[in-house]
Design a protein around this motif. Structure first.
Motif, mmCIF file in Angstrom:
data_model
loop_
_atom_site.group_PDB
_atom_site.id
_atom_site.type_symbol
_atom_site.label_atom_id
_atom_site.label_comp_id
_atom_site.label_asym_id
_atom_site.label_seq_id
_atom_site.Cartn_x
_atom_site.Cartn_y
_atom_site.Cartn_z
ATOM 1 N N PHE A 4 35.643 40.216 47.160
ATOM 2 C CA PHE A 4 34.894 39.837 45.971
ATOM 3 C C PHE A 4 33.917 40.981 45.748
ATOM 4 O O PHE A 4 33.058 41.238 46.575
ATOM 5 N N SER A 5 34.118 41.674 44.643
ATOM 6 C CA SER A 5 33.429 42.930 44.408
ATOM 7 C C SER A 5 32.491 42.827 43.216
ATOM 8 O O SER A 5 32.760 42.089 42.271
ATOM 9 N N GLN A 8 32.920 45.393 37.152
ATOM 10 C CA GLN A 8 34.177 45.073 36.491
ATOM 11 C C GLN A 8 35.244 46.134 36.703
ATOM 12 O O GLN A 8 36.291 46.098 36.081
ATOM 13 N N THR A 9 34.979 47.098 37.569
ATOM 14 C CA THR A 9 35.929 48.153 37.881
ATOM 15 C C THR A 9 36.458 47.938 39.291
ATOM 16 O O THR A 9 35.688 47.643 40.199
ATOM 17 N N ILE A 10 37.773 48.092 39.469
ATOM 18 C CA ILE A 10 38.367 47.932 40.800
ATOM 19 C C ILE A 10 37.732 48.947 41.742
ATOM 20 O O ILE A 10 37.832 50.146 41.528
ATOM 21 N N SER A 11 37.053 48.450 42.759
ATOM 22 C CA SER A 11 36.363 49.312 43.707
ATOM 23 C C SER A 11 36.151 48.551 45.002
ATOM 24 O O SER A 11 35.569 47.463 44.990
ATOM 25 N N GLN A 82 35.009 39.859 39.823
ATOM 26 C CA GLN A 82 35.962 40.825 40.341
ATOM 27 C C GLN A 82 36.545 40.351 41.671
ATOM 28 O O GLN A 82 35.808 40.089 42.619
ATOM 29 N N VAL A 83 37.869 40.227 41.731
ATOM 30 C CA VAL A 83 38.579 39.925 42.970
ATOM 31 C C VAL A 83 39.461 41.128 43.254
ATOM 32 O O VAL A 83 40.234 41.567 42.399
ATOM 33 N N ILE A 84 39.318 41.705 44.442
ATOM 34 C CA ILE A 84 40.107 42.881 44.815
ATOM 35 C C ILE A 84 41.031 42.526 45.968
ATOM 36 O O ILE A 84 40.789 41.566 46.695
ATOM 37 N N TRP A 85 42.096 43.290 46.133
ATOM 38 C CA TRP A 85 43.044 43.076 47.218
ATOM 39 C C TRP A 85 43.638 44.415 47.639
ATOM 40 O O TRP A 85 43.641 45.380 46.868
#
Length: 134
Positions: A4-5, A8-11, A82-85
């Motif tokens: 959970f980041s 709004q940018t994938i990071s 933001q959810v990242i994987w």
């Protein structure tokens, strides 16, 4: 792993503001507060499971919706977050770099279940371009 980041940018680092990441390594589930491009020391998640069966890795864990410390991100139903994987190579069980094609993210509203695509960070593309032009 999943995280959970902030932003709004994938990071994986939440644009250096922090990401709350949960990952499975060596049949254990760990939680990390990530502010850079590496995984710092994590804490073992209690009552979490990580299994590898027939080439499929399954991770299960429980966490609260509220942030219990400054190094956790609250999940706020009704607000897109933001959810990242990311995942490693097939058969890889220890911590290693996931590669550029084995990661992603989306904006998810935990209240409605709706999602939208996240903006992609230009950082890795700029680095690759720099390396190619050297």
């Amino acid at each position: 792993g999943i995280g959970f980041s902030q932003g709004q940018t994938i990071s994986m680092s939440g644009s250096e503001k922090g990401s709350d990441v949960i990952a499975c390594f060596d049949d254990q589930v760990y939680r990390y507060w990530v502010t850079g491009t590496y995984l710092p020391s994590g804490t073992l998640m209690p009552n979490a499971l990580c299994s590898h069966v027939n080439g499929i890795t399954t991770m299960s864990f429980h966490r609260t919706v509220i942030a219990e410390s400054a190094e956790q991100i609250a999940l706020v139903p009704g607000s897109a977050q933001q959810v990242i994987w990311a995942h490693g190579e097939d058969g890889q069980r220890s911590q290693s770099y996931h590669g550029i094609d084995a990661r992603g993210g989306l904006m998810l509203d935990f209240g409605t279940g709706t999602s939208s695509e996240s903006a992609k960070s230009l950082g890795s593309w700029l680095l690759q371009l720099h390396i190619l032009l050297m």
